[in-house]
Design a protein around this motif. Structure first.
Motif, PDB file in Angstrom:
ATOM      1  N   ASN A 117       6.497  -4.889 -10.016  1.00 21.59           N
ATOM      2  CA  ASN A 117       7.847  -5.436  -9.842  1.00 21.59           C
ATOM      3  C   ASN A 117       8.565  -4.862  -8.629  1.00 21.59           C
ATOM      4  O   ASN A 117       9.330  -5.566  -7.963  1.00 21.59           O
ATOM      5  CB  ASN A 117       8.688  -5.173 -11.097  1.00 21.59           C
ATOM      6  N   SER A 118       8.328  -3.587  -8.335  1.00 22.48           N
ATOM      7  CA  SER A 118       9.147  -2.903  -7.338  1.00 22.48           C
ATOM      8  C   SER A 118       8.424  -2.529  -6.050  1.00 22.48           C
ATOM      9  O   SER A 118       9.069  -2.314  -5.029  1.00 22.48           O
ATOM     10  CB  SER A 118       9.745  -1.624  -7.952  1.00 22.48           C
ATOM     11  N   CYS A 119       7.101  -2.431  -6.088  1.00 23.13           N
ATOM     12  CA  CYS A 119       6.372  -1.854  -4.940  1.00 23.13           C
ATOM     13  C   CYS A 119       5.304  -2.758  -4.341  1.00 23.13           C
ATOM     14  O   CYS A 119       4.922  -2.573  -3.174  1.00 23.13           O
ATOM     15  CB  CYS A 119       5.711  -0.540  -5.340  1.00 23.13           C
ATOM     16  N   GLN A 175       5.321  -5.711  -3.292  1.00 21.62           N
ATOM     17  CA  GLN A 175       5.715  -6.562  -2.170  1.00 21.62           C
ATOM     18  C   GLN A 175       5.327  -5.943  -0.838  1.00 21.62           C
ATOM     19  O   GLN A 175       5.030  -6.661   0.124  1.00 21.62           O
ATOM     20  CB  GLN A 175       7.235  -6.811  -2.192  1.00 21.62           C
ATOM     21  N   CYS A 176       5.338  -4.630  -0.756  1.00 24.13           N
ATOM     22  CA  CYS A 176       4.978  -3.938   0.488  1.00 24.13           C
ATOM     23  C   CYS A 176       3.573  -3.353   0.429  1.00 24.13           C
ATOM     24  O   CYS A 176       2.795  -3.484   1.378  1.00 24.13           O
ATOM     25  CB  CYS A 176       5.976  -2.817   0.789  1.00 24.13           C
ATOM     26  N   SER A 235      -0.545  -5.669  -4.518  1.00 30.45           N
ATOM     27  CA  SER A 235      -0.732  -5.539  -5.961  1.00 30.45           C
ATOM     28  C   SER A 235      -1.799  -4.508  -6.312  1.00 30.45           C
ATOM     29  O   SER A 235      -1.771  -3.931  -7.403  1.00 30.45           O
ATOM     30  CB  SER A 235      -1.104  -6.894  -6.572  1.00 30.45           C
TER      31      SER A 235
END
Length: 308
Positions: A144-146, A148-149, A152
């Motif tokens: 959910n929080s990490c 994106q950068c 997965s």
């Protein structure tokens, strides 16, 4: 869009909105007095528009129920704009904001989940990482929080560190990882394009490549060693192994954040690099940060750990 955030634009938007609503009200009442025009034969006159041979557009006044609905809509709009944001930068009498609503809902959710996370807060990070349920929760927080950068799979990408290896810019201990997640990090590699000429940049690029065993021009690398000592040791150290206090990378291993080609290293030296890891202390509760820290630490320390 930043050009439209000034006080002048805020006033302009508010005026256009209010003038539009009051103009609609004026238009409503201005046509309210219009009476139906009758033809000599007693029927209502039409506008001259006829469809399908016999469908005439009559010139009747608006129905009274429609006029009341229109007026109520205008009044509702004015009341809404007085209570909630909508007139430029005016915050509304209730002080509502989507940001405030989001933070409130997150605070409520964190409070409700505290009992679930409570037992992990007092545990050592290593022990939390060994707990299967904690890892599952930590993985969901990561996605959910990490993700994106960092991706997965936490494998990172160009400019985003791989969290599954043992190479850490700011240290891979549980304490360092927790500090990074909580407070964020801001990394800066200053540009040397105005300090070094093109030849010196190529020399130091070849020297840096040679440090990790990559193919390099020996003559350029020899000259680049002197350039490195004069300009780079302050951050990367005399042995080029970096400094976790500054977040300066180790240049002697085979881990490259932006790439190891001579062209990429030349670009880095010439133009510099800027990176930002956003702080999560305003987004995640301490309990969630504890679980996320344990999960991230466990990605590169994934040998079976016996829980105490």
């Amino acid at each position: 869009m930043s050009d439209f955030l000034g006080a002048g634009w805020s006033t302009y938007i508010a005026l256009v909105t209010l003038v539009g609503i009051f103009w609609c009200i004026w238009l409503l009442f201005s046509v309210r007095k219009v009476k139906a025009v009758l033809r000599p034969d007693g029927e209502v006159a039409d506008t001259g528009h006829v469809w399908d041979g016999d469908l005439r557009e009559l010139n009747n006044p608006l129905p009274r129920w429609w006029m009341w609905m229109f007026l109520i809509s205008c009044i509702f709009a004015l009341v809404y704009l007085a209570l909630y944001p909508g007139l430029g930068s005016y915050p509304g009498l209730l002080g509502y904001s989507t940001d405030g609503a989001l933070m409130s809902s997150m605070t409520t959710a964190n409070d409700e989940l505290k009992p679930v996370y409570a037992k992990y807060v007092k545990m050592d990070i290593v022990d939390v990482a060994a707990d299967p349920k904690a890892r599952e929760m930590g993985q969901r927080l990561f996605l959910n929080s990490c993700a994106q950068c960092h991706g997965s799979d936490a494998g990172g990408g160009k400019g985003f560190p791989n969290l599954t290896d043992s190479d850490w810019l700011y240290g891979g201990s549980p304490e360092n990882i927790k500090t990074t997640i909580t407070n964020g990090r801001g990394g800066v590699m200053p540009p040397f394009g105005a300090v070094l000429n093109a030849g010196q940049v190529q020399d130091v690029a070849n020297y840096v490549r040679s440090l990790s065993g990559l193919p390099a021009d020996d003559l350029k690398a020899a000259r680049g060693a002197d350039v490195f000592k004069a300009n780079c040791v302050a951050c990367h150290g005399p042995d080029a192994k970096g400094n976790i206090a500054l977040g300066s990378p180790n240049l002697t291993d085979k881990t490259w954040l932006y790439g190891a080609s001579e062209a990429t290293i030349t670009e880095t030296v010439t133009k510099g690099r800027t990176a930002m890891m956003p702080a999560q202390d305003k987004v995640l509760s301490p309990e969630k940060i504890q679980l996320l820290t344990a999960y991230v630490w466990g990605l590169s320390n994934n040998k079976p750990v016996q829980a105490k």
